[in-house]
Design a protein around this motif. Structure first.
Motif, PDB file in Angstrom:
ATOM      1  N   GLN A 118      -7.991  -4.160  -4.338  1.00 12.67           N
ATOM      2  CA  GLN A 118      -6.702  -4.932  -4.324  1.00 12.67           C
ATOM      3  C   GLN A 118      -5.782  -4.907  -3.150  1.00 12.67           C
ATOM      4  O   GLN A 118      -5.858  -3.685  -2.361  1.00 12.67           O
ATOM      5  CB  GLN A 118      -5.923  -4.002  -5.485  1.00 12.67           C
ATOM      6  N   VAL A 119      -5.099  -5.687  -2.943  1.00 11.79           N
ATOM      7  CA  VAL A 119      -3.915  -5.853  -2.022  1.00 11.79           C
ATOM      8  C   VAL A 119      -2.841  -6.043  -2.486  1.00 11.79           C
ATOM      9  O   VAL A 119      -2.695  -6.969  -3.243  1.00 11.79           O
ATOM     10  CB  VAL A 119      -4.482  -6.751  -0.654  1.00 11.79           C
ATOM     11  N   THR A 120      -1.739  -5.129  -1.990  1.00  8.41           N
ATOM     12  CA  THR A 120      -0.424  -5.198  -2.503  1.00  8.41           C
ATOM     13  C   THR A 120       0.502  -5.776  -1.463  1.00  8.41           C
ATOM     14  O   THR A 120       0.518  -5.118  -0.314  1.00  8.41           O
ATOM     15  CB  THR A 120       0.019  -4.117  -3.175  1.00  8.41           C
ATOM     16  N   LEU A 121       1.047  -7.041  -1.351  1.00  9.71           N
ATOM     17  CA  LEU A 121       1.837  -7.682  -0.377  1.00  9.71           C
ATOM     18  C   LEU A 121       3.358  -7.004  -0.500  1.00  9.71           C
ATOM     19  O   LEU A 121       3.834  -7.386  -1.395  1.00  9.71           O
ATOM     20  CB  LEU A 121       1.694  -9.100  -0.377  1.00  9.71           C
ATOM     21  N   VAL A 122       3.966  -6.462   0.584  1.00  7.67           N
ATOM     22  CA  VAL A 122       4.974  -5.921   0.588  1.00  7.67           C
ATOM     23  C   VAL A 122       5.689  -6.044   1.852  1.00  7.67           C
ATOM     24  O   VAL A 122       5.262  -6.099   2.995  1.00  7.67           O
ATOM     25  CB  VAL A 122       4.872  -4.285   0.758  1.00  7.67           C
ATOM     26  N   PRO A 123       6.922  -6.683   1.580  1.00  9.48           N
ATOM     27  CA  PRO A 123       7.699  -7.049   2.557  1.00  9.48           C
ATOM     28  C   PRO A 123       8.445  -6.263   3.489  1.00  9.48           C
ATOM     29  O   PRO A 123       9.704  -6.459   3.849  1.00  9.48           O
ATOM     30  CB  PRO A 123       8.657  -8.037   1.920  1.00  9.48           C
ATOM     31  N   ASP A 124       7.836  -5.094   3.959  1.00  6.44           N
ATOM     32  CA  ASP A 124       8.761  -3.999   4.607  1.00  6.44           C
ATOM     33  C   ASP A 124       8.679  -4.250   6.223  1.00  6.44           C
ATOM     34  O   ASP A 124       7.729  -4.758   6.656  1.00  6.44           O
ATOM     35  CB  ASP A 124       8.196  -2.426   4.306  1.00  6.44           C
ATOM     36  N   ALA A 125       9.880  -4.001   6.592  1.00  2.36           N
ATOM     37  CA  ALA A 125      10.049  -4.055   8.076  1.00  2.36           C
ATOM     38  C   ALA A 125       9.047  -2.844   8.856  1.00  2.36           C
ATOM     39  O   ALA A 125       8.793  -1.879   8.171  1.00  2.36           O
ATOM     40  CB  ALA A 125      11.636  -3.840   8.542  1.00  2.36           C
ATOM     41  N   HIS A 126       8.938  -3.249  10.073  1.00  2.00           N
ATOM     42  CA  HIS A 126       7.926  -2.324  10.855  1.00  2.00           C
ATOM     43  C   HIS A 126       8.450  -0.884  10.984  1.00  2.00           C
ATOM     44  O   HIS A 126       7.850   0.275  10.879  1.00  2.00           O
ATOM     45  CB  HIS A 126       7.763  -2.864  12.079  1.00  2.00           C
ATOM     46  N   ASP A 127       9.860  -0.851  10.867  1.00  2.00           N
ATOM     47  CA  ASP A 127      10.653   0.590  11.246  1.00  2.00           C
ATOM     48  C   ASP A 127      11.067   1.118   9.784  1.00  2.00           C
ATOM     49  O   ASP A 127      11.942   2.125   9.820  1.00  2.00           O
ATOM     50  CB  ASP A 127      11.593   0.460  12.022  1.00  2.00           C
ATOM     51  N   ALA A 128      10.765   0.470   8.713  1.00  2.00           N
ATOM     52  CA  ALA A 128      11.171   0.979   7.243  1.00  2.00           C
ATOM     53  C   ALA A 128      10.625   2.382   7.128  1.00  2.00           C
ATOM     54  O   ALA A 128       9.574   2.481   7.188  1.00  2.00           O
ATOM     55  CB  ALA A 128      10.835   0.002   6.238  1.00  2.00           C
ATOM     56  N   VAL A 129      11.638   3.319   6.503  1.00  2.00           N
ATOM     57  CA  VAL A 129      11.261   4.473   6.368  1.00  2.00           C
ATOM     58  C   VAL A 129      10.197   4.447   4.955  1.00  2.00           C
ATOM     59  O   VAL A 129       9.161   5.210   4.924  1.00  2.00           O
ATOM     60  CB  VAL A 129      12.215   5.478   5.663  1.00  2.00           C
ATOM     61  N   THR A 130      10.487   3.515   3.915  1.00  2.00           N
ATOM     62  CA  THR A 130       9.739   3.412   2.692  1.00  2.00           C
ATOM     63  C   THR A 130      10.113   1.973   2.256  1.00  2.00           C
ATOM     64  O   THR A 130      11.288   1.330   2.926  1.00  2.00           O
ATOM     65  CB  THR A 130       9.865   4.402   1.828  1.00  2.00           C
ATOM     66  N   SER A 131       9.418   1.366   1.679  1.00  2.00           N
ATOM     67  CA  SER A 131       9.398   0.177   0.926  1.00  2.00           C
ATOM     68  C   SER A 131      10.868   0.059   0.171  1.00  2.00           C
ATOM     69  O   SER A 131      11.199   0.841  -0.565  1.00  2.00           O
ATOM     70  CB  SER A 131       8.272  -0.230   0.013  1.00  2.00           C
ATOM     71  N   ASN A 132      11.664  -0.978   0.470  1.00  2.00           N
ATOM     72  CA  ASN A 132      12.932  -1.061  -0.215  1.00  2.00           C
ATOM     73  C   ASN A 132      13.335  -2.216  -0.575  1.00  2.00           C
ATOM     74  O   ASN A 132      14.523  -2.637  -1.005  1.00  2.00           O
ATOM     75  CB  ASN A 132      14.049  -0.526   0.797  1.00  2.00           C
ATOM     76  N   ALA A 133      12.278  -3.368  -0.771  1.00  2.00           N
ATOM     77  CA  ALA A 133      12.943  -4.703  -1.434  1.00  2.00           C
ATOM     78  C   ALA A 133      11.715  -5.389  -1.749  1.00  2.00           C
ATOM     79  O   ALA A 133      10.402  -4.944  -0.920  1.00  2.00           O
ATOM     80  CB  ALA A 133      13.670  -5.453  -0.496  1.00  2.00           C
ATOM     81  N   GLY A 134      11.540  -6.247  -2.827  1.00  2.73           N
ATOM     82  CA  GLY A 134      10.456  -7.040  -2.912  1.00  2.73           C
ATOM     83  C   GLY A 134      10.830  -8.375  -2.224  1.00  2.73           C
ATOM     84  O   GLY A 134      11.493  -8.670  -1.707  1.00  2.73           O
ATOM     85  N   TRP A 135       9.680  -9.309  -2.511  1.00  3.30           N
ATOM     86  CA  TRP A 135       9.648 -10.507  -1.875  1.00  3.30           C
ATOM     87  C   TRP A 135      10.650 -11.554  -2.634  1.00  3.30           C
ATOM     88  O   TRP A 135      10.857 -11.483  -3.838  1.00  3.30           O
ATOM     89  CB  TRP A 135       8.274 -11.089  -2.062  1.00  3.30           C
ATOM     90  N   ASP A 136      11.167 -12.287  -1.792  1.00  2.00           N
ATOM     91  CA  ASP A 136      12.031 -13.467  -2.256  1.00  2.00           C
ATOM     92  C   ASP A 136      10.761 -14.751  -2.409  1.00  2.00           C
ATOM     93  O   ASP A 136      10.509 -15.187  -1.172  1.00  2.00           O
ATOM     94  CB  ASP A 136      12.904 -13.884  -1.145  1.00  2.00           C
ATOM     95  N   THR A 137       9.984 -14.659  -3.263  1.00  2.07           N
ATOM     96  CA  THR A 137       9.043 -15.434  -3.551  1.00  2.07           C
ATOM     97  C   THR A 137       9.518 -17.027  -3.491  1.00  2.07           C
ATOM     98  O   THR A 137       8.414 -17.954  -3.081  1.00  2.07           O
ATOM     99  CB  THR A 137       8.369 -15.194  -4.771  1.00  2.07           C
TER     100      THR A 137
END
Length: 238
Positions: free
Chosen positions: A88-107
């Protein structure tokens, strides 16, 4: 029963803080499986500040449950996934410098891009999941990409759980119901823990899998790795 995928990023963070290979992430993954984990999750970032791309390649050779790779589908990430071909691959829109994931996709805004990425991964037989905020308005566009699953971003639920769990979980239930109407399967993750996990798993319909890292590894410092995994599994039993 909802499956438990153990995110081992924090194991790599500890290793990298000292250098060397202790603790060993491959050993941690194998132990997690032996102790009852039904999947292993990793989230490699471009700076490799925790899981390294080489770790992902090593894990693919030994993980016998399901390997789930999370990340923003930048070019290097896409190349890694296509090489390793995880379950499985989970697509996450995190910025390169994000400490941790902080938002989902605007699909809605990113539907064309996500459709292209999903098609690429599915052409290799890789199950795809799109990280999504608990908002039903994004579900139809997510389904239109051809993705197999969505992963509900549960930080808001965890933050509000103590002050009112019914209100905290309501948007997740609504989003999950909408997703099921479109034939999507449902994962969840972020800040789920031993306090809030059972209620979430019992209340959100169609929940296939949760991926948990930070809280689980933190609990393991006090409770032991094997015992902690069993305690999390227990919260998921209906």
């Amino acid at each position: 029963m909802t499956k438990l995928s153990v995110n081992i990023n924090k194991i790599a963070t500890l290793r990298n803080s000292r250098g060397g290979d202790t603790p060993n992430v491959v050993r941690a993954a194998l132990d997690a499986e032996r102790f009852g984990a039904q999947g292993i999750t990793v989230h490699p970032r471009p700076d490799e500040r925790h899981i390294r791309y080489s770790d992902v390649r090593d894990l693919k050779k030994v993980v016998s449950t399901e390997l789930n790779i999370e990340g923003n589908p930048i070019e290097s990430f896409v190349e890694l996934v296509m090489e390793v071909q995880p379950a499985q691959v989970t697509l996450v829109p995190d910025a390169h410098d994000a400490v941790t994931s902080n938002a989902g996709w605007d699909t809605i805004s990113h539907r064309d891009f996500l459709t292209e990425i999903v098609a690429l991964f599915r052409s290799k037989g890789i199950r795809t999941s799109i990280f999504l905020d608990p908002d039903p308005k994004f579900v139809e566009a997510a389904a239109a990409t051809g993705t197999d699953r969505i992963e509900l971003y549960t930080e808001s639920y965890a933050r509000a759980y103590a002050s009112g769990r019914e209100a905290a979980i309501a948007p997740f239930v609504e989003t999950a119901r909408r997703a099921l109407q479109y034939g999507l399967e449902i994962n969840a993750g972020h800040d789920l823990n031993l306090e809030n996990l059972r209620y979430f798993a019992e209340t959100v319909p169609g929940l296939q899998e949760v991926s948990i890292g930070h809280a689980l590894i933190s609990d393991a410092l006090y409770l032991g790795f094997e015992n902690t995994i069993q305690l999390y599994r227990k919260q998921l039993r209906k």
